[in-house]
Structure formats: C-alpha cells, structure tokens
Design a protein around this motif. Sequence first.
Motif, PDB file in Angstrom:
ATOM      1  N   HIS A  16       0.831  -1.223   0.028  1.00 54.91           N
ATOM      2  CA  HIS A  16       0.012   0.182  -0.189  1.00 54.91           C
ATOM      3  C   HIS A  16       0.972   1.403   0.128  1.00 54.91           C
ATOM      4  O   HIS A  16       1.410   1.969   0.920  1.00 54.91           O
ATOM      5  CB  HIS A  16      -0.821   0.074   1.126  1.00 54.91           C
ATOM      6  N   HIS A  18       1.232   5.095  -1.945  1.00 58.74           N
ATOM      7  CA  HIS A  18       0.582   6.085  -3.028  1.00 58.74           C
ATOM      8  C   HIS A  18       1.976   6.659  -3.700  1.00 58.74           C
ATOM      9  O   HIS A  18       2.788   7.174  -2.849  1.00 58.74           O
ATOM     10  CB  HIS A  18      -0.206   7.062  -2.420  1.00 58.74           C
ATOM     11  N   HIS A 200      -9.917   1.261  -0.505  1.00 62.43           N
ATOM     12  CA  HIS A 200      -9.810   1.962   0.689  1.00 62.43           C
ATOM     13  C   HIS A 200     -11.230   1.907   1.463  1.00 62.43           C
ATOM     14  O   HIS A 200     -12.147   2.242   0.748  1.00 62.43           O
ATOM     15  CB  HIS A 200      -9.587   3.344   0.533  1.00 62.43           C
ATOM     16  N   HIS A 224      -6.711   0.166   4.957  1.00 60.27           N
ATOM     17  CA  HIS A 224      -7.078   0.690   6.508  1.00 60.27           C
ATOM     18  C   HIS A 224      -8.262   0.142   6.967  1.00 60.27           C
ATOM     19  O   HIS A 224      -7.932  -0.811   7.794  1.00 60.27           O
ATOM     20  CB  HIS A 224      -7.570   2.188   6.344  1.00 60.27           C
ATOM     21  N   ASP A 285       1.669   3.756   3.245  1.00 60.36           N
ATOM     22  CA  ASP A 285       0.597   4.533   2.925  1.00 60.36           C
ATOM     23  C   ASP A 285       1.354   5.528   1.795  1.00 60.36           C
ATOM     24  O   ASP A 285       1.350   5.596   0.778  1.00 60.36           O
ATOM     25  CB  ASP A 285      -0.323   4.913   3.829  1.00 60.36           C
TER      26      ASP A 285
HETATM   27 ZN   LIG Z   1      -3.770   4.758   1.141  1.00 61.07          ZN
END
Ligand SMILES: [Zn+2]
Length: 346
Positions: A16, A18, A200, A224, A285
């Motif tokens: 995960h 970005h 998500h 999450h 993240d």
């Molecule tokens: Zn994320």
Amino acid sequence: MDNDVFYRELPKVELHAHLNGSVSAQTIEKLISRKPHLNIEHSMTAIGKGQRRTLDECFEVFRVIHKLVDTEEDILMVATDVIKEFAADGVKYLELRSTPREERDTGLTKKTYIETVIKAIQKCKEEGADIDVRFLVAIDRRNGTEVALETVNLAEEFMLSSDGLVVGVDLSGDPTVGHGKDLLPALQKAKNSGLKLSLHLSEIPSQLDESDLLLSLPPDRIGHGTFLHPEVGGSQSLVNKVVQKKIPIELCLTSNVKGNTVPCYSKHHFKYWYELGHPTVICTDDKGVFCTDLSQEYQLAASTFGLSHEAVWKLSQQAIDCIFGPEIVKQQLQEKWNDLHPQLFK
Ligand SMILES: [Zn+2]
Ligand SMILES: CNc1ncnc2c1ncn2[C@@H]1O[C@H](COP(=O)(O)O)[C@@H](O)[C@H]1O
C-alpha cells in the motif's frame, strides 16, 4: 544484531504505497529546485515527527505535491527514486499505486502517465534493483462514475500489454467525497476482466453502508478498514464478511496516527485484526508525507504490541500470500525469505 539493522535487513513486502505520497525529502528538494517560482517549501509537503493533521489537511499536502510533480520528467524521476528507496529499505516486492491525472494537470494523457510509471519500473529492473515492482492504477473517488470507468478501461489495456506489471486497481482519494455506489459498476468491470481490487474502506467513521456494498464485490484486499470493527462504531456483520472471505487488510500505523483517524499507536486496529489471526499486512501508505519507511512501521508495530523478532518475521512472510503478482512470484519470494532467514537469526 542491532534492532534497527534487523528491521532494515528483514525482507519486506509493501502493498500500500501511493506514488506521490511516497516522495522522499531528497526528491522533493530536486523538484523544488526545478520549480522555484512555485514558492513551495518542504514543510508544505510532509508531516514531521510528532505532528498531526486532519485528514483534510493531508489531502491539501497531496495538492501541493501534485503541483511539483507535473511533467513526464518529474513522474519518471519520482517513480525511479521511490522504487530505489523502497529497495534500499529491504523491500523485495512492491505494489505501487498512482492516479493518472487529467491531461490539463500534467500535459500527459492518462495513458502516457501510466506508461511513464511503467518505464520507471523497467528502468529500475534494468539497473539491477533487488525488488519486484507491480502497479495498481488508482481511481480517485472524487471523480465519479465516468472517470472510474475510463481508468478501469486503461488498466485493462495495460494488464494485457505491460508484461504483467499492471495487476490491479485501487480505490482511494478523500473518503469524505463521493460514494462507492457510483463506482461499483467500474470496480465490478475491473474484477470481471481479471484485475485485482484493493479498496480503501471505512477509513473514516459512518461508512458502514458503503463498506457493506463494496464488500459484496468482494475486493481482494482492504486499505485501512479503520472503522470496520464494532469497538469503533463498525459492525460485527462487516467483520464477519471480511473474516469469512479472508480479505487481507493493509494497515498503515503512522498514516492513521498522523492523519488523526486513530488516537495513538496503541489504539491502532492492528491489534484487533492481529489477535483475530486475520491476514494483515503492514504498509506505509505515504512514506514521504508521513516521514516514515516500512522498516520503521514494522518496528513500531513490534514495540507497540510486543511482537518478538520471530513474530515480525512471520508477519512479513505471510504478506507474500497477499500479493497480486502471480504464483510463481510468490514462490520466488518464499525462497528469498528462506535464504535470508539464517542471516537474521544467527
Ligand atoms: Zn492509502
Ligand atoms: C492518507 N490516506 C489516504 N486516503 C485516501 N487516499 C489517499 C491517502 N493517501 C494518499 N491517497 C491518494 O493518493 C494520491 C496521491 O498519490 P498519487 O497521485 O495517486 O500517486 C492522493 O491524491 C489520494 O488520492
């Protein structure tokens, strides 16, 4: 072995991340010097140690970074740097995700945006980086049905033409904007075509209906899932669905603490899912925005929840089962883990 060394040497899987949230301070410096006229300072692109922001403020940070990353050259540099940084941190398998933006924002078509990220992945491979990288094309939930469909069509095209590099689709973006029901047809289409789905889900409270709807797909992984369980206003029936379908959850401790959706590390929902024995994967993240890396996230989970080195090893090894890459890659990673084990536990 020194504890910091253990966590860096620990072979890891990052599922995960970005792309534009993962830009390091060093890369931001290079971008700022390319665009001094934007008057962007480093304090505007990262949330430092001990600082916390609202989720809203986090999304403002992404807008600033997007201003800095707006040409093909920038995207290529950012993706290359991010991949090499993960490799240097001991990540052996990485699934990067990124949202192809509108042409007016980058001068690039969405297709060229994806091609540029793929170019960076291939470049790192050619240069011998010890990391297997795959790509998830991201849908920003704020952009609604049409854009989601357009993104899925592109992802399908690249799944067939990228030599296995594009493996799935992500649903992300400001969770307070838009509704999953508008994106369901596009996500269903992606799934039908063989793309994997990482969504998500329940990143903020009061999204039980949306989460229930999206779980019906079902997704292949959850990002999450902060507010799924009943102790924080979720529901047992949602938990049961996730457990029955064995949907792995990507957990990002520092992101949730700094973004203020979790009050402190010890109250992180890692505990709930880990104690259930449910597949959980520690992830970053946005390592740039939240000033962390995957070694640090594993170390934080271990120190907060009292995990032994053996338990941490098991956690990193079990993440292999949750990747979207093919079986053969899972086997290769298992072998890599087996080869490295004696070095870490001598
Ligand atoms: Zn994320
Ligand atoms: C903090 N929690 C989060 N929740 C939801 N979406 C997030 C996120 N963190 C990042 N993104 C998504 O990733 C984009 C930046 O990378 P890319 O330009 O796509 O590479 C953000 O604009 C947002 O859509």
